[in-house]
Scaffold this motif. Structure first.
Motif, PDB file in Angstrom:
ATOM      1  N   MET A  34      39.679  -2.599  34.653  1.00 36.73           N
ATOM      2  CA  MET A  34      40.916  -2.637  33.869  1.00 36.73           C
ATOM      3  C   MET A  34      42.076  -3.232  34.650  1.00 36.73           C
ATOM      4  O   MET A  34      42.921  -3.901  34.098  1.00 36.73           O
ATOM      5  N   HIS A  35      42.115  -2.972  35.946  1.00 40.41           N
ATOM      6  CA  HIS A  35      43.231  -3.453  36.741  1.00 40.41           C
ATOM      7  C   HIS A  35      43.256  -4.976  36.828  1.00 40.41           C
ATOM      8  O   HIS A  35      44.295  -5.564  37.038  1.00 40.41           O
ATOM      9  N   TYR A  36      42.107  -5.632  36.660  1.00 33.90           N
ATOM     10  CA  TYR A  36      42.057  -7.091  36.779  1.00 33.90           C
ATOM     11  C   TYR A  36      42.862  -7.757  35.671  1.00 33.90           C
ATOM     12  O   TYR A  36      43.609  -8.696  35.916  1.00 33.90           O
ATOM     13  N   PHE A  37      42.744  -7.289  34.428  1.00 30.45           N
ATOM     14  CA  PHE A  37      43.500  -7.877  33.321  1.00 30.45           C
ATOM     15  C   PHE A  37      44.870  -7.230  33.165  1.00 30.45           C
ATOM     16  O   PHE A  37      45.884  -7.907  33.124  1.00 30.45           O
ATOM     17  N   PHE A  38      44.895  -5.904  33.097  1.00 26.12           N
ATOM     18  CA  PHE A  38      46.143  -5.214  32.814  1.00 26.12           C
ATOM     19  C   PHE A  38      47.100  -5.243  33.994  1.00 26.12           C
ATOM     20  O   PHE A  38      48.293  -5.043  33.823  1.00 26.12           O
ATOM     21  N   GLY A  39      46.597  -5.495  35.200  1.00 25.52           N
ATOM     22  CA  GLY A  39      47.466  -5.613  36.367  1.00 25.52           C
ATOM     23  C   GLY A  39      48.355  -6.840  36.314  1.00 25.52           C
ATOM     24  O   GLY A  39      49.419  -6.886  36.924  1.00 25.52           O
ATOM     25  N   ARG A  40      47.930  -7.852  35.580  1.00 26.73           N
ATOM     26  CA  ARG A  40      48.753  -9.058  35.434  1.00 26.73           C
ATOM     27  C   ARG A  40      49.959  -8.823  34.529  1.00 26.73           C
ATOM     28  O   ARG A  40      50.917  -9.579  34.578  1.00 26.73           O
ATOM     29  N   LEU A  41      49.904  -7.821  33.694  1.00 23.12           N
ATOM     30  CA  LEU A  41      51.001  -7.557  32.765  1.00 23.12           C
ATOM     31  C   LEU A  41      52.171  -6.850  33.441  1.00 23.12           C
ATOM     32  O   LEU A  41      53.280  -6.861  32.924  1.00 23.12           O
ATOM     33  N   VAL A  42      51.922  -6.225  34.584  1.00 16.91           N
ATOM     34  CA  VAL A  42      52.957  -5.508  35.313  1.00 16.91           C
ATOM     35  C   VAL A  42      53.428  -6.399  36.451  1.00 16.91           C
ATOM     36  O   VAL A  42      52.639  -6.791  37.303  1.00 16.91           O
ATOM     37  N   SER A  43      54.691  -6.733  36.446  1.00 14.46           N
ATOM     38  CA  SER A  43      55.191  -7.605  37.501  1.00 14.46           C
ATOM     39  C   SER A  43      55.365  -6.818  38.794  1.00 14.46           C
ATOM     40  O   SER A  43      55.719  -5.641  38.788  1.00 14.46           O
ATOM     41  N   SER A  44      55.115  -7.478  39.877  1.00 14.11           N
ATOM     42  CA  SER A  44      55.279  -6.815  41.167  1.00 14.11           C
ATOM     43  C   SER A  44      56.764  -6.739  41.501  1.00 14.11           C
ATOM     44  O   SER A  44      57.538  -7.618  41.142  1.00 14.11           O
ATOM     45  N   PRO A  45      57.177  -5.712  42.206  1.00 15.29           N
ATOM     46  CA  PRO A  45      58.607  -5.573  42.508  1.00 15.29           C
ATOM     47  C   PRO A  45      59.068  -6.636  43.501  1.00 15.29           C
ATOM     48  O   PRO A  45      58.315  -7.080  44.361  1.00 15.29           O
ATOM     49  N   HIS A  46      60.307  -7.055  43.338  1.00 14.38           N
ATOM     50  CA  HIS A  46      60.911  -8.036  44.229  1.00 14.38           C
ATOM     51  C   HIS A  46      61.774  -7.271  45.217  1.00 14.38           C
ATOM     52  O   HIS A  46      62.875  -6.827  44.889  1.00 14.38           O
ATOM     53  N   TRP A  47      61.274  -7.084  46.425  1.00 16.21           N
ATOM     54  CA  TRP A  47      61.976  -6.311  47.429  1.00 16.21           C
ATOM     55  C   TRP A  47      62.921  -7.221  48.195  1.00 16.21           C
ATOM     56  O   TRP A  47      62.531  -8.267  48.691  1.00 16.21           O
ATOM     57  N   VAL A  48      64.165  -6.804  48.290  1.00 18.02           N
ATOM     58  CA  VAL A  48      65.166  -7.556  49.026  1.00 18.02           C
ATOM     59  C   VAL A  48      65.831  -6.610  50.002  1.00 18.02           C
ATOM     60  O   VAL A  48      66.226  -5.502  49.649  1.00 18.02           O
ATOM     61  N   ARG A  49      65.960  -7.059  51.224  1.00 21.56           N
ATOM     62  CA  ARG A  49      66.639  -6.237  52.214  1.00 21.56           C
ATOM     63  C   ARG A  49      68.123  -6.557  52.151  1.00 21.56           C
ATOM     64  O   ARG A  49      68.533  -7.696  52.326  1.00 21.56           O
TER      65      ARG A  49
END
Length: 107
Positions: A65-80
């Motif tokens: 499930m993570h292979y398809f549904f993981g693409r729908l959740v954007s990864s966080p953009h970490w900024v220092r």
């Protein structure tokens, strides 16, 4: 090393993947209920709709499930960033009290 050759394999029931059996049963039961009982269509439509639902589920969960549904959740953009800390508890203080306190702490 041949002793543990089946260790990383997924379970199967004949040629069907074991983790897909229960979702397929649920999809088939729901399609039977709606197509046959509610709408009164023939078995051909029940099998067609059930096959379409099973095929769609298999494509979506093919590599997990993570292979398809993981693409729908954007990864966080970490900024220092360096930002002044603002306490929530002292939010009601006036500006002059804050400036007096900061001058006193500097000297």
């Amino acid at each position: 090393m041949a002793t543990y050759r089946n260790l990383d394999k997924t379970p199967r029931i004949f040629f069907l993947p074991g983790d897909q059996i229960f979702p397929w049963i649920i999809i088939s039961a729901v399609s039977y209920f709606f197509v046959r009982k509610v709408f009164g269509f023939s078995w051909v439509w029940v099998i067609t709709i059930s096959g379409w639902g099973i095929g769609t589920w298999w494509v979506l969960t093919w590599k997990g499930m993570h292979y398809f549904f993981g693409r729908l959740v954007s990864s966080p953009h970490w900024v220092r960033a360096i930002v002044e800390y603002k306490s929530v508890l002292n939010h009601g203080q006036s500006r002059s009290q804050k400036s007096r306190r900061s001058r006193w702490q500097k000297g």
